[in-house]
Design an enzyme around this catalytic site. Structure first.
Site, PDB file in Angstrom:
ATOM      1  N   HIS A   8       0.820  -1.199   0.000  1.00  0.00           N
ATOM      2  CA  HIS A   8       0.000   0.000   0.000  1.00  0.00           C
ATOM      3  C   HIS A   8       0.861   1.260   0.000  1.00  0.00           C
ATOM      4  CE1 HIS A   8      -2.758   3.136   1.191  1.00  0.00           C
ATOM      5  NE2 HIS A   8      -3.759   2.317   1.299  1.00  0.00           N
ATOM      6  N   CYS A   9       2.178   1.140   0.276  1.00  0.00           N
ATOM      7  CA  CYS A   9       2.960   2.360   0.535  1.00  0.00           C
ATOM      8  C   CYS A   9       3.781   2.844  -0.662  1.00  0.00           C
ATOM      9  CB  CYS A   9       3.870   2.134   1.735  1.00  0.00           C
ATOM     10  SG  CYS A   9       2.929   1.855   3.252  1.00  0.00           S
ATOM     11  N   LEU A  10       4.826   2.078  -1.044  1.00  0.00           N
ATOM     12  CA  LEU A  10       5.791   2.616  -2.009  1.00  0.00           C
ATOM     13  C   LEU A  10       5.216   2.931  -3.385  1.00  0.00           C
ATOM     14  CD1 LEU A  10       9.186   0.893  -1.181  1.00  0.00           C
ATOM     15  CD2 LEU A  10       7.994   2.782  -0.074  1.00  0.00           C
ATOM     16  N   ILE A  22       2.460   4.112  -4.000  1.00  0.00           N
ATOM     17  CA  ILE A  22       1.413   5.132  -3.890  1.00  0.00           C
ATOM     18  C   ILE A  22       1.904   6.411  -3.211  1.00  0.00           C
ATOM     19  CG2 ILE A  22      -0.824   5.630  -2.783  1.00  0.00           C
ATOM     20  CD1 ILE A  22      -1.396   2.562  -3.135  1.00  0.00           C
ATOM     21  N   ASP A  23       2.509   6.273  -2.031  1.00  0.00           N
ATOM     22  CA  ASP A  23       2.782   7.455  -1.195  1.00  0.00           C
ATOM     23  C   ASP A  23       3.649   8.515  -1.881  1.00  0.00           C
ATOM     24  OD1 ASP A  23       1.360   5.936   0.547  1.00  0.00           O
ATOM     25  OD2 ASP A  23       3.038   5.493   1.892  1.00  0.00           O
TER      26      ASP A  23
END
Ligand SMILES: NC(=O)c1ccc[n+]([C@@H]2O[C@H](COP(=O)([O-])OP(=O)(O)OC[C@H]3O[C@@H](n4cnc5c(N)ncnc54)[C@H](O)[C@@H]3O)[C@@H](O)[C@H]2O)c1
Length: 423
Positions: free
Chosen positions: A264-266, A268-269
């Protein structure tokens, strides 16, 4: 207004971030409502049937057994909360931040908001979200003023699912508030849950600190991914290069190449950050754009290497039996969100490969459509034209795979046998 350190806690969103937080709050002695929009998840939580790697069924049963953990999808259970923490997804839609889950959560909490209560946003987002979007929705729905009537803050989650060393409790927690009193309320709550809290000067700084952490990782992974591609062409062993550089005790941090980034992080963020820089300043955050470009292209690069490997044996991808090892985005987790393995599988399927995969962690419904989930045994390996290691779960029989090293493309440098084709 007094600092609130006791009373009912509501955790909105019972996923990878919210469920461990709810468990920890129960452990710390709070009465916790685990508020979850997905009814099937609420039912599973009530049956102590966990869907999150880091929380076992036993942990859930224990929390339920205290009578202080109530999984719920009923807004009536929010009434009278003293602290609410929002842990809902912050995805991209058409490449742009999609804050509708955060906005919905604020609309949900606002009618239950009372003077003196504290609301914290944990979802990863761009600087300004807490003060410009989250707090105004809480104010509009409650008729109360943020700061003077109730506390609002931001505290980014740093959870790294399946990390055996760093968990919620021993990882320092950044806390912030829209004013001094809000910051103190947020710090007091998390001070009950974690070993150390770090006060940020404001919510924007706390929001951006989280984006910096993930962008740093994203950019450095892109650096070694690009290095890996050039090392292959130059005939230099990139893994050995990274091992050598890692012997430097200062000024270097080890990152390793792979088939791309997931979770969910790299993926997207960093785009939350570049989107905001473009929107607010009209400029391009070049490091993010380059890292996105390099990392997004890694699945295609892996497929190119599969083509080269098969070609050396005078085989085409079309009709070849390809065994993928590891489908989730990182080892020892069942999290397949944005996994680069999905892109690798899709490209190979488009080229006519016959795909099977070994993954002891993935849920069957997460397996890409064209892929047949199999067990890792000699017959399967014997029948495969190529084996592609994408994620190195500890539970995989690496000794067995080593025996078939000459048909393996290893993107994680997990195999030790001579003759293995490495990224
Ligand atoms: N997964 C990680 O490793 C990680 C680490 C740090 C930060 N984060 C951030 O934390 C946030 C949450 O991520 P996650 O991985 O826990 O997501 P997740 O998808 O695992 O869980 C989110 C949950 O929120 C629920 N939900 C959505 N809207 C809701 C609503 N209005 N009311 C109640 N429940 C609602 C969803 O049904 C889901 O169960 C994201 O912003 C993410 O970037 C994630």
């Amino acid at each position: 207004m007094p600092v609130v350190t006791d009373g009912k806690v509501v955790v909105v969103g019972q996923g990878y971030v919210g469920l461990p937080l709810a468990m920890r709050a129960v452990e710390a002695g709070y009465d916790v409502v685990g508020f979850e929009a997905d009814k099937s998840r609420v039912d599973r939580l009530r049956r102590a049937d966990s869907f999150i790697d880091d929380v076992s069924g036993g942990d859930l049963a224990e929390a339920l057994g205290t009578g202080r953990y109530v999984p719920s999808g009923d807004a009536a259970d929010l009434e009278g909360f003293r602290i609410a923490v929002v842990c809902v997804p912050t995805p991209l839609r058409d490449g742009m931040p999609d804050l509708h889950f955060v906005e919905d959560a604020a609309r949900l909490l606002a009618p239950a908001l009372t003077p003196g209560a504290c609301v914290v946003l944990e979802s990863t987002t761009y600087p300004g979200t807490t003060e410009e979007i989250f707090a105004p929705i809480l104010e509009a729905g409650s008729g109360l003023r943020a700061g003077s009537d109730f506390h609002v803050g931001y505290s980014p989650e740093r959870i790294d699912p399946s990390n055996p060393t760093w968990g919620l409790r021993n990882t320092p927690k950044i806390v912030s508030g829209v004013d001094e009193a809000s910051g103190a309320a947020v710090a007091a709550f998390y001070g009950d849950l974690v070993d150390s809290v770090v006060r940020a000067s404001g919510t924007r700084e706390a929001e951006l600190a989280k984006l910096l952490e993930n962008t740093f990782r994203h950019v450095n992974i892109a650096l070694v991914n690009e290095l890996a591609i050039y090392c292959h062409e130059l005939g230099i062993d990139v893994w050995s290069v990274i091992d050598m550089a890692s012997t430097k005790p200062f000024g270097f941090m080890r990152f390793t190449p792979g088939p791309g980034v997931g979770g969910h992080c790299l993926p997207i963020d960093p785009s939350y950050l570049s989107w905001q820089v473009r929107r607010a300043l009209g400029r391009t955050f070049r490091f993010v754009e380059i890292a996105n470009d390099v990392n997004d292209n890694m699945p295609a690069y892996v497929v190119t290497r599969v083509i080269e490997h098969l070609n050396r044996g005078a085989k085409a991808v079309n009709g070849s039996r390809v065994l993928l090892v590891g489908l989730t985005y990182k080892p020892n987790t069942g999290d397949a969100r944005e996994s680069p393995a999905t892109a690798v599988a899709q490209r190979l399927a488009d080229l006519g490969a016959v795909l099977s995969a070994v993954d002891p962690h993935i849920a069957p419904h997460e397996v890409p459509a064209a892929v047949d989930l199999v067990s890792c045994d000699p017959e399967v390996l014997e029948a495969s034209d190529i084996v592609v290691v994408l994620t190195d779960h500890d539970a995989i029989d690496w000794g067995l795979l080593n025996r078939y090293g000459d048909k393996v493309l290893d993107t994680r440098n997990r195999l030790t046998a001579p003759g293995v084709d490495r990224l």
